[in-house]
Design an enzyme around this catalytic site. Sequence first.
Site, PDB file in Angstrom:
ATOM      1  N   CYS A   1       0.799  -1.214  -0.114  1.00 61.70           N
ATOM      2  CA  CYS A   1       0.100   0.045  -0.092  1.00 61.70           C
ATOM      3  C   CYS A   1       0.854   1.221   0.043  1.00 61.70           C
ATOM      4  CB  CYS A   1      -0.923   0.010   1.066  1.00 61.70           C
ATOM      5  SG  CYS A   1      -2.135  -1.588   1.008  1.00 61.70           S
TER       6      CYS A   1
ATOM      7  N   TYR B   1      22.152  -6.724  -2.809  1.00 61.79           N
ATOM      8  CA  TYR B   1      21.180  -5.526  -2.164  1.00 61.79           C
ATOM      9  C   TYR B   1      19.809  -5.856  -2.365  1.00 61.79           C
ATOM     10  CZ  TYR B   1      25.773  -3.493  -1.640  1.00 61.79           C
ATOM     11  OH  TYR B   1      27.139  -3.363  -1.370  1.00 61.79           O
TER      12      TYR B   1
HETATM   13  N1  LLP Z   1      32.871  -1.414   1.295  1.00 63.50           N
HETATM   14  C1  LLP Z   1      32.419  -0.487   1.984  1.00 63.50           C
HETATM   15  C2  LLP Z   1      32.925   0.022   3.274  1.00 63.50           C
HETATM   16  C3  LLP Z   1      31.139  -0.370   1.658  1.00 63.50           C
HETATM   17  O1  LLP Z   1      30.357   0.394   2.402  1.00 63.50           O
HETATM   18  C4  LLP Z   1      30.384  -0.983   0.782  1.00 63.50           C
HETATM   19  C5  LLP Z   1      29.197  -1.034   0.194  1.00 63.50           C
HETATM   20  C6  LLP Z   1      31.183  -2.066   0.009  1.00 63.50           C
HETATM   21  C7  LLP Z   1      32.567  -2.192   0.356  1.00 63.50           C
HETATM   22  C8  LLP Z   1      30.791  -2.551  -1.240  1.00 63.50           C
HETATM   23  O2  LLP Z   1      30.444  -1.937  -2.338  1.00 63.50           O
HETATM   24  P1  LLP Z   1      29.897  -2.685  -3.577  1.00 63.50           P
HETATM   25  O3  LLP Z   1      30.996  -3.262  -4.194  1.00 63.50           O
HETATM   26  O4  LLP Z   1      28.613  -3.475  -3.357  1.00 63.50           O
HETATM   27  O5  LLP Z   1      29.381  -1.537  -4.444  1.00 63.50           O
HETATM   28  N2  LLP Z   1      22.046  -0.593  -0.989  1.00 63.50           N
HETATM   29  C9  LLP Z   1      22.768   0.052  -1.864  1.00 63.50           C
HETATM   30  C10 LLP Z   1      24.361  -0.108  -2.154  1.00 63.50           C
HETATM   31  C11 LLP Z   1      24.743   0.194  -0.563  1.00 63.50           C
HETATM   32  C12 LLP Z   1      26.312   0.064  -0.727  1.00 63.50           C
HETATM   33  C13 LLP Z   1      26.995   0.298   0.848  1.00 63.50           C
HETATM   34  N3  LLP Z   1      28.261   0.106   0.983  1.00 63.50           N
HETATM   35  C14 LLP Z   1      22.193  -0.317  -3.362  1.00 63.50           C
HETATM   36  O6  LLP Z   1      21.018  -1.176  -3.407  1.00 63.50           O
HETATM   37  O7  LLP Z   1      22.517   0.076  -4.462  1.00 63.50           O
END
Ligand code: LLP
Length: 446
Positions: free
Chosen positions: A364, A393
Amino acid sequence: MSTHPIIAPNLADLLTTHSHLTLTSAGLMLDNVLLTTIADKVGTPCWVLGIGIVLQRLQRIKTAMQAAELNIRIHYAVKANDHCALLSRLGKEGYGADIVSFGELARTQKAGIPAQRILFSGVGKTETEIEQAIGLGVGQINVESAEELALISTIAVRLGKKAPVALRVNPDVDAHTHSKITTGLAHNKFGIPFNDAAALYAHAARLPGIDILGFATHIGSQILEIDPYRAAYARIASLVRDVRSQGLPVYVVDCGGGLGIAYGTDPEAQPEALAHVIRTELGGLDVQLALEPGRWVVGPAGVLLSRVILRKEQGMAVPFLIIDAAMNDLLRPSLYEAWHGILPLTAETMQRPLERVHVVGPVCESSDCFAQNRLLPKLQHQDTLALLDTGAYGSVMSSTYNSRPLAACVVIENNTWEIIRPRQSIEELWHDEIIPTSCAPSTPLA
Ligand code: LLP
């Protein structure tokens, strides 16, 4: 999701850019497993993750780094997808993990990843979390502020230990990604301001509870350009030289995560290009390097299967296709207006005439919308579909909003599939709720 507007690819383009998905006469397959079989046997909504695809993608990163002659350790970012089955598989392959909470640390321990291979990131670690991390012998704690550094030293002294620490530096670099997931700009809450980092490093080296190892940086997520990495690493390299010139040792540089994937037509970031930049900017420093990739590793390896509940079209200029997955399952479209590809699961539905529809969930809220004006083959009640690139995610950000049970999870490996989390039952929705006597119903609940 990125600041680049996503140009919607057509269905054929989606199949081309998603090489692990194949359309056969029997229907859409992920890593050689027919997705309709899973949808029919397990029901929908249902998360499906191809572990073999995850391993191939990690291997691609490893090979790219090796080809650039980089000595780099890969610490998978657990927050992207934290299922214990995945973590233990990655642990067995020798990968480490990047964690941000005691919950994630506990998962890695249950999954058998040695504590020494764990990096502990995060802007607000509690005292208990710090104690647990030091107690378990976590390999590296990435410190995000002067205040946290002092706290860690005090706790380590109390435990009679030294905490292995790297300073996470905020390089003030624009990663050109969505504002909600950019982390390396000066006004973001993350990291130690670049201009304070050298002095804080020297201070850390004098603290009794700190074993100072080096620097870390992470400038954001879903990064599709390579230049922001170059700018950030150049700044970190200058810091390494600066503190070394003061006679301080630097053993590690943690390059963070953030590599972006191809949700729409933008090509995904290339690990080979990242390897080249790391080599150019950091390669000559004689440090142990680390990477923290999350999304790039698991994102494209996962789909969310769903089924059409109904078509709402009377009086509508564009019909609403109401599906049984919702924002409580996959939050990204409502939170970041993220674009996810959608493909029907059967070859027959794939061939129907195209129409424009809004694809929405039953929750909703008007933000419970997966796609607006999406061109899709005409789907009817009970037809099944896959929301693409939901391995990262996705399930980790689910909730039970609107009292909707958490969806089932399935993994695929070696051409077979297995349930790794059954669909939550209705009773499990309230099993830990306490009803005070004054609130108890006159007729007991079943
Ligand atoms: N290292 C640190 C310190 C981080 O904060 C993150 C992600 C990563 C590594 C990994 O990043 P990646 O390779 O996955 O981009 N919920 C959001 C994404 C949030 C990312 C948070 N930090 C989405 O759905 O796009």
